[in-house]
Scaffold this active site. Structure first.
Site, PDB file in Angstrom:
ATOM      1  N   GLY A 260      -1.145 -30.121 -40.422  1.00  0.00           N
ATOM      2  CA  GLY A 260      -1.339 -28.954 -39.459  1.00  0.00           C
ATOM      3  C   GLY A 260      -1.926 -29.533 -38.128  1.00  0.00           C
ATOM      4  N   CYS A 263      -1.362 -31.791 -33.274  1.00  0.00           N
ATOM      5  CA  CYS A 263      -0.398 -32.807 -32.999  1.00  0.00           C
ATOM      6  C   CYS A 263       0.774 -33.052 -33.833  1.00  0.00           C
ATOM      7  CB  CYS A 263      -1.348 -34.239 -32.904  1.00  0.00           C
ATOM      8  SG  CYS A 263      -2.252 -34.486 -31.668  1.00  0.00           S
TER       9      CYS A 263
END
Ligand code: UDX
Length: 436
Positions: A260, A263
């Site tokens: 998660g 980015c």
């Protein structure tokens, strides 16, 4: 050197402080009043180990100033680093590059023709050339624009900036290259850091390609976890065994509820969108599959909870961790929050704990009950889910929790199985068949 750093979010604030630490004179530009005031008073607006002290240090040494807008002083800067966000557009896979265009519009009236504008934000390949055209039309001269992707990880951001494993610059002229070599000289002289000079398109691609590769590695091992769960194999051992092959490498092979953050998820989606626009969507369509594997692992935790507890309605579940990874208070696209939300949607009464990110939980997940005290949080829980592998959870004595049912789902394969089992817990781990 005098430089400006435009956009003081995660990337920009870290870059600005790192540049000041290296001895440069930094002007930080941030339009968000609250963020600006916080930084100017020496308070980091997010958690990042070591960066808080470094910020105070560079303020005391008068190497950094913070401003809401450019003024005449910006004209003196030799380099202007663009560090604004490029978030995923709502309802689309595309990255929103509009903040970059706004940033150069604000800079253009103060841009000296000899100064170099350097993009650090993660962008779809081709953005830099569009940006340069826009900048040139605003300034009326042939401006210098280079790209210099950033590879810092949250939790080790300052260290990654001061001692990067490589510096990549994308340039189309010697003047820009020399300016960038000069600004990074304090690093390259001491650390012997590899300094890669590429064309601009390659430098834009380096970042999304690197993040796509990392996401693929995690999804690969998470796909293996799906196989292991139905075949009785152990994904942790599997990762250890394949990781010993140097060609594969052991890093980023930790299976669990997946990736998660600000980015990896948005970068693989933005990459697919840009590839589609370029007519080569099928080249990276596999990234869609990586995204799906990642999402399926989050959902798997809910399936496990249901298989262990039956209907989840009104059952109390404690989720350990809210941040997308340890040593961060970042909740963007956090797998922990996604899992907790899905449990709540299934009817469970979800209490969430996190050593650092709890304050922000109500903003993003109002249906969860945040609780600061771990023991209080555990009272009466029928299941515990480890969602972020903070050290304090890994070192937790299982006997301190006051649950009503000793069931723990290890979503990160971070717990000492024997320790929990010998304390009488049933431990279910993703990708392993450890429970008796
Ligand atoms: C990432 C890149 O690593 C960094 O180079 C880039 O500059 C920004 O994006 P970051 O988002 O800080 O950094 O986190 P990272 O350490 O890459 O972890 C991303 C996610 O993957 C986290 O949710 C983490 O829990 C998960 N992860 C990581 C796994 O699930 N398994 C692993 O083996 C490694």
């Amino acid at each position: 050197m005098k430089i400006t750093v435009i956009g003081l979010g995660y990337l920009g604030a870290t870059h600005a402080v790192a540049m000041a630490e290296l001895g440069h004179q930094v002007i930080g530009i941030e339009p968000n009043k609250q963020r600006l005031e916080s930084l100017a008073s020496g308070e980091l607006p997010f958690h990042e180990p070591g960066l808080d002290k470094a910020l105070v240090d560079v303020i005391e040494k008068q190497r950094i100033v913070f401003k809401a807008d450019h003024d005449e002083e910006s004209r003196e800067a030799e380099l202007h680093f663009l560090c604004v966000g490029t978030p995923q557009k709502p309802g689309s896979n595309e990255a929103d590059t509009s903040y970059l265009f706004s940033a150069v519009e604000a800079l253009a009236p103060y841009l000296d023709p000899q100064s170099v504008v350097v993009g650090k934000s993660t962008v779809p390949v081709g953005t830099a050339s569009e940006l340069k055209q826009h900048l040139d039309s605003l300034t009326g001269f042939d401006s210098y624009l280079a790209w210099n992707p950033e590879f810092l990880r949250e939790g080790t951001a300052l260290e990654d900036s001061l001692r990067p494993d490589r510096i990549v610059i994308g340039v189309d002229n010697e003047h820009s290259e020399n300016a960038l070599r000069d600004v990074y000289k304090p690093i390259t002289d001491v650390e012997q850091t590899p300094f890669l000079v590429t064309d601009i398109a390659t430098s834009e691609l380096v970042k999304v390609a690197a993040n796509s590769f990392l996401a693929t590695k995690i999804s690969f091992i998470n796909a293996m976890a799906e196989i292991a769960e139905v075949s009785g194999a152990d994904t942790v051992k599997l990762a250890e065994a394949i990781g010993m092959d140097d060609r594969i490498g052991k890093l980023f092979l930790r299976n669990g509820i997946g990736f998660g953050g600000g980015c990896l998820p948005k970068d693989i989606r933005g990459f697919m969108a840009r590839a589609e626009q370029l007519g080569v969507g099928s080249a990276v369509s596999f990234l869609g599959e990586m995204d799906q594997i990642n999402q399926r692992r989050r959902a798997r935790v809910i399936d496990i909870a249901k298989s262990q507890l039956g209907d989840l309605t009104d059952k109390k579940v404690l989720v350990l961790g809210a941040a997308f990874k340890p040593d961060s208070d970042d909740l963007r696209d956090s797998p922990a929050i996604a899992v907790a939300n899905q449990l709540a949607l299934s009817g469970a009464n979800v209490v969430i704990h996190d050593p650092m990110a709890l304050e922000r939980v109500p903003e993003v997940a109002p249906n969860l009950t945040p609780e600061k005290d771990l023991v209080t949080a555990s009272e009466g829980a029928e299941a515990v889910v480890l969602a972020t592998e903070w050290r304090e959870y890994k070192q937790l004595d299982p006997n301190t929790l006051k649950v009503s049912k000793k069931l723990i789902i290890d979503g990160r394969n971070a717990l000492d199985v024997e320790n929990w089992q010998s304390a009488g817990w049933k431990l279910v781990a993703l990708g392993r068949n450890v429970h008796q």
